[in-house]
Design a protein around this motif. Structure first.
Motif, short mmCIF file in Angstrom:
data_model
loop_
_atom_site.label_atom_id
_atom_site.label_comp_id
_atom_site.label_asym_id
_atom_site.label_seq_id
_atom_site.Cartn_x
_atom_site.Cartn_y
_atom_site.Cartn_z
N CYS A 1 0.71 -1.25 -0.06
CA CYS A 1 0.02 -0.07 0.07
C CYS A 1 0.78 1.27 -0.03
CB CYS A 1 -1.02 0.18 1.17
SG CYS A 1 -1.99 -1.41 1.31
N PRO A 2 1.59 1.56 -1.08
CA PRO A 2 2.58 2.85 -1.12
C PRO A 2 2.04 3.96 -1.01
CG PRO A 2 2.29 1.64 -3.32
CD PRO A 2 1.60 0.78 -2.25
N TRP A 3 0.88 4.25 -1.38
CA TRP A 3 0.09 5.58 -1.47
C TRP A 3 -0.10 5.98 -0.07
CZ3 TRP A 3 -2.11 0.88 -2.75
CH2 TRP A 3 -3.26 0.43 -2.00
N VAL A 4 -0.37 5.26 1.03
CA VAL A 4 -0.48 5.38 2.33
C VAL A 4 0.72 6.39 2.97
CG1 VAL A 4 -0.59 4.70 4.87
CG2 VAL A 4 -1.85 3.59 2.79
N ALA A 5 1.90 6.14 2.40
CA ALA A 5 3.31 6.83 2.89
C ALA A 5 3.26 8.18 2.12
CB ALA A 5 4.28 6.08 2.79
N GLU A 6 2.20 8.41 1.25
CA GLU A 6 2.63 9.70 0.42
C GLU A 6 1.26 10.63 1.00
OE1 GLU A 6 2.21 8.13 -3.39
OE2 GLU A 6 3.92 7.10 -3.06
N ALA A 7 1.48 11.80 0.20
CA ALA A 7 0.41 13.02 0.91
C ALA A 7 -0.75 12.68 0.55
CB ALA A 7 0.85 14.31 -0.09
N ARG A 8 -1.04 12.26 -0.63
CA ARG A 8 -2.48 11.57 -0.97
C ARG A 8 -3.21 10.46 -0.25
NH1 ARG A 8 -0.79 8.00 -6.29
NH2 ARG A 8 1.12 7.40 -5.45
N GLY A 9 -2.15 9.72 0.50
CA GLY A 9 -2.84 8.76 1.29
C GLY A 9 -3.36 9.40 2.64
N GLU B 1 -5.10 4.41 -9.31
CA GLU B 1 -4.28 3.40 -8.79
C GLU B 1 -5.44 2.16 -8.18
OE1 GLU B 1 -0.83 3.40 -6.07
OE2 GLU B 1 -1.12 5.68 -6.40
N GLY B 2 -6.59 2.85 -8.38
CA GLY B 2 -7.81 1.89 -7.98
C GLY B 2 -8.01 1.80 -6.53
N VAL B 3 -7.49 2.85 -5.73
CA VAL B 3 -8.07 2.69 -4.21
C VAL B 3 -9.42 3.44 -4.01
CG1 VAL B 3 -7.14 3.59 -1.97
CG2 VAL B 3 -5.41 2.92 -3.97
N ILE B 4 -9.77 4.37 -4.73
CA ILE B 4 -11.13 4.97 -4.50
C ILE B 4 -11.90 5.02 -5.77
CG2 ILE B 4 -10.11 6.53 -2.76
CD1 ILE B 4 -10.79 8.72 -5.40
#
Length: 149
Positions: free
Chosen positions: A37-45, A82-85
């Motif tokens: 889950c790389p997006w979690v560690a980025e601002a968008r996360g 990324e298909g997260v939302i």
């Protein structure tokens, strides 16, 4: 107690809390990265925390996050790719969009819960059960007092 000049930095609980949270957050990001889950560690996360089971209106997400409308839009575009939302029309107002976690996003939320439990277990092991329980109770007491202000 020794005198301290007004400009001298002092040791204070705010700094201790910030350092402890920073350690927790770094561990959380590391484990989320390890779990795909790389997006979690980025601002968008950071937007994910505001998206509950019923989704959230995009304009409310702007208000809650404190980010600009453009920044939220860009972050949501990336999370969508990324298909997260997923974004859908708001059933209460056709002019608005609601943001929901996709299946992938819901899976990541489950992973996040497991990771949070793992970190708590590690901290409890490090502090001991009694100290950990006292720490958690004290933090909850501080949070309750702050919400009453």
């Amino acid at each position: 107690m020794t005198a301290v000049s007004k400009s001298e930095l002092i040791d204070h609980i705010g700094w201790d809390l910030a350092l402890a949270f920073s350690r927790w957050k770094d561990r959380f990001h590391t484990l989320m990265l390890e779990n795909g889950c790389p997006w979690v560690a980025e601002a968008r996360g950071g937007l994910i925390q505001y998206i509950g089971p019923g989704g959230i209106a995009q304009n409310v997400l702007v208000q809650k996050s404190g980010l600009t409308k453009q920044a939220v839009q860009q972050h949501l575009d990336h999370l969508t790719k990324e298909g997260v939302i997923k974004r859908q029309g708001d059933p209460d107002d056709a002019r608005r969009k609601r943001v929901y976690l996709s299946d992938k996003g819901q899976e990541a939320a489950g992973i996040a819960n497991d990771v949070k439990r793992q970190i708590e277990t590690e901290m409890e092991r490090e502090l001991g059960q009694a100290n950990f329980a006292r720490l958690k109770a004290a933090l909850q007491q501080i949070a309750r007092a702050a919400s009453q202000d």
